[in-house]
Design a protein around this motif. Structure first.
Motif, mmCIF file in Angstrom:
data_model
loop_
_atom_site.group_PDB
_atom_site.id
_atom_site.type_symbol
_atom_site.label_atom_id
_atom_site.label_comp_id
_atom_site.label_asym_id
_atom_site.label_seq_id
_atom_site.Cartn_x
_atom_site.Cartn_y
_atom_site.Cartn_z
ATOM 1 N N LYS A 136 0.918 -1.352 -0.054
ATOM 2 C CA LYS A 136 -0.108 0.039 0.092
ATOM 3 C C LYS A 136 0.925 1.286 -0.123
ATOM 4 C CE LYS A 136 -3.974 -1.921 2.657
ATOM 5 N NZ LYS A 136 -4.577 -1.822 3.780
ATOM 6 N N ALA A 137 1.893 1.105 0.646
ATOM 7 C CA ALA A 137 2.753 2.393 0.903
ATOM 8 C C ALA A 137 3.475 2.775 -0.492
ATOM 9 C CB ALA A 137 3.865 2.152 1.995
ATOM 10 N N ALA A 138 4.075 1.694 -1.081
ATOM 11 C CA ALA A 138 4.837 1.717 -2.284
ATOM 12 C C ALA A 138 3.683 2.305 -3.391
ATOM 13 C CB ALA A 138 5.096 0.499 -2.865
ATOM 14 N N VAL A 139 2.475 1.780 -3.301
ATOM 15 C CA VAL A 139 1.195 2.446 -4.265
ATOM 16 C C VAL A 139 1.021 3.749 -4.101
ATOM 17 C CG1 VAL A 139 -1.216 2.215 -4.929
ATOM 18 C CG2 VAL A 139 0.282 0.197 -4.845
ATOM 19 N N VAL A 140 0.717 4.216 -2.830
ATOM 20 C CA VAL A 140 0.444 5.663 -2.346
ATOM 21 C C VAL A 140 1.715 6.596 -2.687
ATOM 22 C CG1 VAL A 140 0.142 7.313 -0.611
ATOM 23 C CG2 VAL A 140 -1.068 4.971 -0.725
ATOM 24 N N LEU A 141 3.129 6.037 -2.691
ATOM 25 C CA LEU A 141 4.091 6.885 -2.823
ATOM 26 C C LEU A 141 4.395 7.258 -4.175
ATOM 27 C CD1 LEU A 141 7.020 5.550 -0.491
ATOM 28 C CD2 LEU A 141 5.822 7.873 -0.352
ATOM 29 N N GLU A 142 3.992 6.148 -5.087
ATOM 30 C CA GLU A 142 3.888 6.315 -6.442
ATOM 31 C C GLU A 142 2.744 7.559 -7.121
ATOM 32 O OE1 GLU A 142 4.041 3.619 -10.501
ATOM 33 O OE2 GLU A 142 3.892 2.643 -8.596
ATOM 34 N N ALA B 230 -3.390 -0.119 -13.336
ATOM 35 C CA ALA B 230 -3.247 -1.009 -14.360
ATOM 36 C C ALA B 230 -1.815 -1.852 -14.370
ATOM 37 C CB ALA B 230 -3.059 -0.477 -15.884
ATOM 38 N N ASN B 231 -0.877 -1.505 -13.568
ATOM 39 C CA ASN B 231 0.189 -2.220 -13.379
ATOM 40 C C ASN B 231 0.023 -3.027 -12.230
ATOM 41 O OD1 ASN B 231 1.577 -1.002 -15.679
ATOM 42 N ND2 ASN B 231 2.203 0.791 -14.585
ATOM 43 N N ARG B 232 -0.628 -3.176 -11.524
ATOM 44 C CA ARG B 232 -0.931 -3.784 -10.255
ATOM 45 C C ARG B 232 -2.382 -4.593 -10.411
ATOM 46 N NH1 ARG B 232 2.626 0.154 -8.881
ATOM 47 N NH2 ARG B 232 4.055 -0.421 -6.996
ATOM 48 N N HIS C 113 -7.815 -1.527 -8.511
ATOM 49 C CA HIS C 113 -8.875 -0.741 -9.332
ATOM 50 C C HIS C 113 -8.464 0.964 -8.992
ATOM 51 C CE1 HIS C 113 -12.592 1.323 -10.195
ATOM 52 N NE2 HIS C 113 -12.952 0.301 -10.975
ATOM 53 N N PRO C 114 -8.588 1.568 -10.052
ATOM 54 C CA PRO C 114 -8.167 2.967 -9.735
ATOM 55 C C PRO C 114 -8.703 3.703 -8.565
ATOM 56 C CG PRO C 114 -8.634 2.501 -12.061
ATOM 57 C CD PRO C 114 -9.009 1.232 -11.211
ATOM 58 N N THR C 115 -9.998 3.114 -8.088
ATOM 59 C CA THR C 115 -10.719 3.569 -6.883
ATOM 60 C C THR C 115 -9.900 3.417 -5.603
ATOM 61 O OG1 THR C 115 -12.923 3.691 -8.113
ATOM 62 C CG2 THR C 115 -12.687 3.955 -5.720
ATOM 63 N N GLN C 116 -9.117 2.144 -5.902
ATOM 64 C CA GLN C 116 -8.561 1.683 -4.507
ATOM 65 C C GLN C 116 -7.225 2.883 -4.234
ATOM 66 O OE1 GLN C 116 -9.581 -1.016 -2.132
ATOM 67 N NE2 GLN C 116 -8.248 0.378 -1.086
ATOM 68 N N VAL C 117 -6.710 2.940 -5.495
ATOM 69 C CA VAL C 117 -5.522 3.936 -5.157
ATOM 70 C C VAL C 117 -5.935 5.234 -4.646
ATOM 71 C CG1 VAL C 117 -3.656 4.703 -6.666
ATOM 72 C CG2 VAL C 117 -4.508 2.430 -7.309
ATOM 73 N N SER C 118 -6.960 5.561 -5.296
ATOM 74 C CA SER C 118 -7.364 6.897 -4.799
ATOM 75 C C SER C 118 -7.883 7.253 -3.399
ATOM 76 C CB SER C 118 -8.389 7.628 -5.715
ATOM 77 O OG SER C 118 -9.650 6.749 -5.774
ATOM 78 N N THR C 119 -8.489 6.010 -2.883
ATOM 79 C CA THR C 119 -8.704 5.605 -1.553
ATOM 80 C C THR C 119 -7.558 5.772 -0.714
ATOM 81 O OG1 THR C 119 -11.070 4.770 -2.110
ATOM 82 C CG2 THR C 119 -10.326 4.413 -0.020
ATOM 83 N N TRP C 120 -6.763 4.992 -0.916
ATOM 84 C CA TRP C 120 -5.493 4.916 -0.418
ATOM 85 C C TRP C 120 -4.645 6.263 -0.132
ATOM 86 C CZ3 TRP C 120 -3.295 -0.484 -2.227
ATOM 87 C CH2 TRP C 120 -3.902 -1.406 -1.776
#
Length: 64
Positions: free
Chosen positions: A12-18, A31-33, A36-43
């Motif tokens: 999660k930390a790696a995704v959010v930092l990116e 798309a690389n993981r 869903h894009p919504t999960q990225v924005s939520t985190w």
């Protein structure tokens, strides 16, 4: 019924930092993981909201 997926904190930390870097859109990151894009924005939103608490706690310690 589908089972909820659990992700490690490091993932999660790696995704959010990116996402915070701003080099890629949330859609590109997802798309690389297996996300869903919504999960990225939520985190990302959870981290942004939590940052204020980190600094507030730090300032309270400094006052003591």
């Amino acid at each position: 019924m589908t089972k909820r997926r659990n992700f490690l904190d490091k993932f999660k930390a790696a995704v959010v930092l990116e996402a915070l870097r701003g080099d890629k859109t949330e859609q590109e990151i997802a798309a690389n993981r297996p996300l869903h894009p919504t999960q990225v924005s939520t985190w990302k939103q959870q981290v942004i909201e939590g940052m204020a608490k980190v600094f507030l706690d730090w300032f309270k310690k400094a006052d003591n």
